[in-house]
Design an enzyme around this catalytic site. Structure first.
Site, short mmCIF file in Angstrom:
data_model
loop_
_atom_site.label_atom_id
_atom_site.label_comp_id
_atom_site.label_asym_id
_atom_site.label_seq_id
_atom_site.Cartn_x
_atom_site.Cartn_y
_atom_site.Cartn_z
N ASN A 138 40.79 44.10 36.73
CA ASN A 138 38.75 44.97 37.12
C ASN A 138 37.77 43.74 37.73
O ASN A 138 38.62 43.11 38.11
CB ASN A 138 38.84 45.76 35.84
N VAL A 139 37.17 45.00 38.47
CA VAL A 139 36.10 43.42 38.55
C VAL A 139 35.39 42.59 38.07
O VAL A 139 35.24 41.04 38.53
CB VAL A 139 34.75 44.06 39.41
N LYS A 140 35.48 42.46 36.39
CA LYS A 140 34.98 41.81 35.76
C LYS A 140 35.97 40.85 35.81
O LYS A 140 35.90 39.49 35.94
CB LYS A 140 35.26 41.91 34.21
N GLU A 141 38.17 40.79 35.63
CA GLU A 141 38.41 39.80 35.96
C GLU A 141 38.74 39.49 37.07
O GLU A 141 38.95 38.23 36.85
CB GLU A 141 40.07 40.70 34.95
N ASP A 148 46.24 50.90 31.76
CA ASP A 148 48.12 51.48 31.09
C ASP A 148 47.68 52.33 32.58
O ASP A 148 49.19 51.83 33.72
CB ASP A 148 47.36 51.69 30.07
#
Length: 485
Positions: free
Chosen positions: A195-198, A271
């Site tokens: 995701n963009v945070k990761e 998932d």
């Protein structure tokens, strides 16, 4: 869209998700904390188990590899696996760690507290060996591999390197749902889905708009030695930054928006994304097409409460509602537009059906045939004779309704996804351009007499005849009307 012959190996942190529902009506006299009175409980597969469950519910087969303990949670987890016929249990039991269990306590559908029962010990060499052996046993049966990394220890650097190495030797694509900040450990993977945070954390820079997402993706792609990056962006949809391929020196960028909806719970959406992405790609779709399908799948599960999955029917329905379905617009499309639709639909793994006719006065027989045809395919194209064509076939008094009116009525039917016109006496030229997977005609024809049947069969498609509703015809309606005047 049929995933029944597709198998995916899923290795990662398998866990049991427990939910304790109740109500809070008072504060404890022992400490300033709420007292939750439990009214119901349930549990489900979590982590890599939820990835496997998504694959199975979509009709594929998941080979689930992971570590569990020798405890009551493991027994409960195995019981859940036995209830899902599409999951092959390839779990390794370890006496050195508990089965991971996350228990959520909820009041009025809001989490009060969560408890995690898990081990913080690194994976032991003996455990790594057992995991690697299990992967080697099953990997050649599969069309894709998923590394579901929740950072709980199963996917140690040694295990990751071994699995990716085996997959590359066998020519099997590897998809990674990452938790680590250093993406170099995933070197050799086909696609990584942060995701963009990761993504921002791994690249050590912001990733909050398209330009910064692309810049961050370039950084982590170098770390991962050329893996493509699928960045999930919540309400902004997804962006696929595809690694350079043969004949292309630079990355390719594909975006797909999220459809506006009421979001109930994002638990497990990642998932669903990686499960659908790997399953669709393993079934023969490009990464771009697989991304579009996984985006639609994620849209379904976030509208459900709790860790959820979806089935193929729900996925088809979502594709129908989303922009990528490109359904009918209320009038006939040009042949070029129809060809573009067919190309996009086929890229998404959808079965394209085709039928044709004058449809001068729409009646129950027409609707019955179209409805039945639509049940046998994912998208249905209807080719309609123009007015001049109808007059040549039916006589100078026909058609009763003009071409635009006939197309508008047909395009308004739920069973019809695209309407296209043709000026000739037969739709052979249209069929030759569109090359549908299924060609439908009424059972008053013989298969060998169906125009375009040889073209469709030569392209790998089928001709199918559909029973007619007795006593229903436009000619009969016209005659009946004439007796009333």
């Amino acid at each position: 869209m049929d995933f029944s012959s597709t198998r995916v190996l899923c290795i990662g942190d398998v866990m049991l998700d427990r939910f304790m529902h109740g109500s809070v009506e008072r504060i404890s006299p022992e400490a300033p904390v709420p007292v939750l009175r439990i009214t119901s409980t349930h549990s489900m597969l979590g982590g890599a188990g939820n990835v496997a469950h998504n694959i199975a519910d979509l009709g594929g087969t998941a080979i689930l590899v992971g570590l569990i303990g020798h405890d009551d949670t493991a027994i409960a987890l195995r019981t859940h696996l036995e209830r899902v016929p599409g999951i092959v249990n390839a779990l390794v039991e370890s006496p050195h760690r508990p089965t991971i269990c996350k228990t959520r306590f909820l009041a009025a559908q809001q989490q009060v507290v969560r408890t995690d029962d898990e081990s913080h010990l690194p994976t032991q060499p003996a455990e790594e060996m057992l995991l690697q052996t299990m992967v080697a046993t099953h990997i050649t049966e599969c069309g894709a591999v998923i590394l579901s990394d929740y950072g709980k220890g199963v996917l140690s650097p040694a295990v990751i390197k071994h699995v990716i190495g085996l997959a590359r030797q066998a020519g099997i694509p590897v998809f990674v749902d990452p938790k680590r900040l250093d993406f170099s450990v995933y070197a050799g993977a086909t696609c990584i889905t942060p995701n963009v945070k990761e993504l921002s954390a791994a690249a050590h820079q912001r990733a909050d708009d398209e330009a910064s997402v692309i810049a961050a993706a370039r950084i982590v792609m170098q770390q991962a030695e050329g893996a493509s990056i699928l960045a999930t962006r919540s309400e902004k949809g997804m962006m696929l930054i595809e690694a350079p391929a043969e004949g292309r020196d630079d990355i390719a960028i594909h975006t797909v928006p999220a459809r506006a909806r009421e979001v109930f719970d994002v638990s497990g959406a990642g998932d669903t994304v990686i499960a659908t992405l790997a399953l669709a790609h393993a079934s023969g779709l490009t990464l771009e097409s697989a991304m579009r399908i996984s985006n639609a799948a994620a849209g379904v599960v976030v509208s459900k409460a709790g860790t959820a999955t979806l089935n193929v029917d729900e996925l088809r329905a979502e594709l129908d509602e989303s922009a990528i379905s490109n359904g009918s617009t209320g009038s006939a499309r040009s042949l070029g537009e129809a060809r573009s639709l067919v190309k996009k639909w086929k890229q998404l793994g959808l079965t394209v059906g085709f039928t044709n006719g004058c449809f001068d006065i729409l009646h129950a027989g027409h609707v019955s045939l179209l409805n039945e045809a639509r049940t046998r395919c994912d998208r249905l194209i209807v080719a309609v004779n123009t007015d001049a064509s109808v007059s040549r076939l039916k006589g100078p008094t026909r058609p009763i309704n003009g071409f635009e009116d006939r197309c508008t009525v047909l395009a308004g039917l739920r069973s019809v996804d695209c309407v296209v016109g043709f000026q000739e006496d037969t739709p052979l030229s249209v069929i030759s351009v569109l090359l549908p997977d299924r060609l439908f005609k009424g059972a008053d024809y013989r298969e060998e007499d169906v125009v375009g049947g040889d073209v469709v069969r030569a392209a790998g498609g089928k001709v199918e005849l559909i029973d007619l509703v007795p006593g229903r015809s436009t000619t009969g309606i016209v005659k009946k009307i004439s007796t009333l005047t």
